[in-house]
Design an enzyme around this catalytic site. Sequence first.
Site, PDB file in Angstrom:
ATOM      1  CB  CYS B 191      -0.905   0.022   1.219  1.00 64.58           C
ATOM      2  SG  CYS B 191      -1.985  -1.398   1.297  1.00 64.58           S
ATOM      3  CB  CYS B 339      10.761   3.966  -7.487  1.00 68.65           C
ATOM      4  SG  CYS B 339      11.064   3.518  -5.777  1.00 68.65           S
TER       5      CYS B 339
END
Lengths: 77, 379
Positions: B191, B339
Site C-alpha cells: 500500500c 522510484c
Amino acid sequence: MNINVLFFGSLADATGKSRLEINNVSDTETLRSKLLRDFPKLEKYKFVIAVCKHVVKANTTLHEGDTVAFLPPFAGG
Amino acid sequence: MLNPEELLRYNRQIRLPEIGETGQEKLKSSKVLVIGAGGLGCPVLQYLTAVGVGTIGIVDFDKVDESNLQRQILYTTDDVGKLKVDCAVRKLTRQNPHVRFITYNLQLTNQNAIDIIKNYDIIVDGTDNYATRYLLNDACVLLDKPWIYGSIHRFEAQVSVFNYFNKNKIKGPTYRCLFPSPPLLELEDNCSEIGVLGVLPGIVGMLQANETIKIIVEIGDVLSGELLLLNALNLQFHTISIERNESSIQATPATESQFKKTAYGQFCNTVTKELKLEVNIEELHRLMAENRENIQLVDVREQNESPQIEELKEINIPLVEIIDKAYNIDRNKKVIIFCKSGVRSAIAIQLLQKKFGMKNLFTLKGGVNEWLKTAKSNT
C-alpha cells in the site's frame, strides 16, 4: 468457442484489462501460452488459474462460455 | 461467566438465538491474535474489541505515520510518531474495558512466532508482505491454528480462512495450497508504494472480524476452502473454491526446528531494508551541481507515472523490465536509481547486482516523495 478471461490485481495492471474474450482455445495451457504471447509482461508474474470458480493445478479442458480467472497473490494490508 | 455489565453491553448480540449467552461466553473465553495493527488490523481490532472477544494479542513493530491516518482509523493526528501497539491499546481499552490486551512490540520472525502464536485460538492476518504471510501460514499449520487471511491490491482484496474445517468438517486448504510459491520478486505491491483507498481495508478487516466471530461462536459457514475476491471500484464479488493440496502441505516445515531454520525473507526475495548504497536528496543535489555528466538517473517507475520531475528526467526503465533493458545502464557513471518511495529502486539494485554484479548503483532515499517534500520546504 468463446472463453471469458478475468484478470485480477497486478495482472489487470500489467495487461491493462480486467476482462477479455478469447476464441478457439481448447484448454488452460493453450490459453496461458496465448495470453503470454499477447501480453509478454505476464511472464514476470506468478498466478493461479481458476476455471468456473475452481482453482485448477493441472491442464484443464475448456468449454464454450467457461470463465477462466487469473489470480495473483496480493501483498498489501 | 458474564457479569451484569457485560450482559447489558452485549445485549443486542445475546438476543440473537445463534449467539445467546453461550455464544457470548465463548467470545469472552476466546483468545485472538492480530498480526499487524495497520489498515486491516485497525478495523479487526475495533470490532473484536466491541463484540467482546476476551483476550486480544496485538503484534506490531511500527510507529504511527501521518500517511497511515487515511485508513488506520484507530489513530489520530496526535499519535504520529508513537508506537502503534501503545496507541491501539489506549484507544481500545477506552472502547471496551472488559477486554484484556497483550501487546508485542516486535516484528514476527521465525524465531519468535511459535512462542507467540501458541497462546492463541485464532490468528488474524493484518500483514503487508509475502514473507510474513508464508511464515504465519507455516506457524499456524505447525500449531494447528486457523488463520484469517486478508490482503489488498489497490482497489481489490482477497479474503479466506486457512487451515480450518470446511462445510464437510474436513480440514481445508492452507495459503501454500493456494499459492505454493511467492512471486518472483516482491514487486511494487504494498500500500505504501502503490496506494490504497482508505475504506477498502475497513471492508476487508470487517469481513475478517466476521469470520473470526463465526469460528469462535461456531455458527454459519466459514470461508474455508474458498477465496473471496472483491473489487471496490465495480463492487463485484467472486468466490473461488480452493482444494487442500497434500504436496503443498508437505512443503511446510514439519517441525519447530525446521521452521526456525526457514529463511522466509530469502524465500520471498524480500529486499533487505538496510541498503547501504543510498544517496539522500541533499547529496543528489550536490552530485548534480558538481558534475551532472558523472551521474546517470534511472527512473524505475511505470512509464509516465506521475508526478514527473523535470530535473530528474533522464532514462525510464519500469522495474519489471529492468533486467531486459539493463544495457541502458551506464557502467562507468554513478547511477542513481529512483522510484516513488525507494522500494522499487532498492529491488532494482538487488536484481541488477545479482544478475550482473554491478557496483555503481545507488538508490535515492525516499524517492520522488522525498524530493517533493524537500522542494516544498525550500520554497
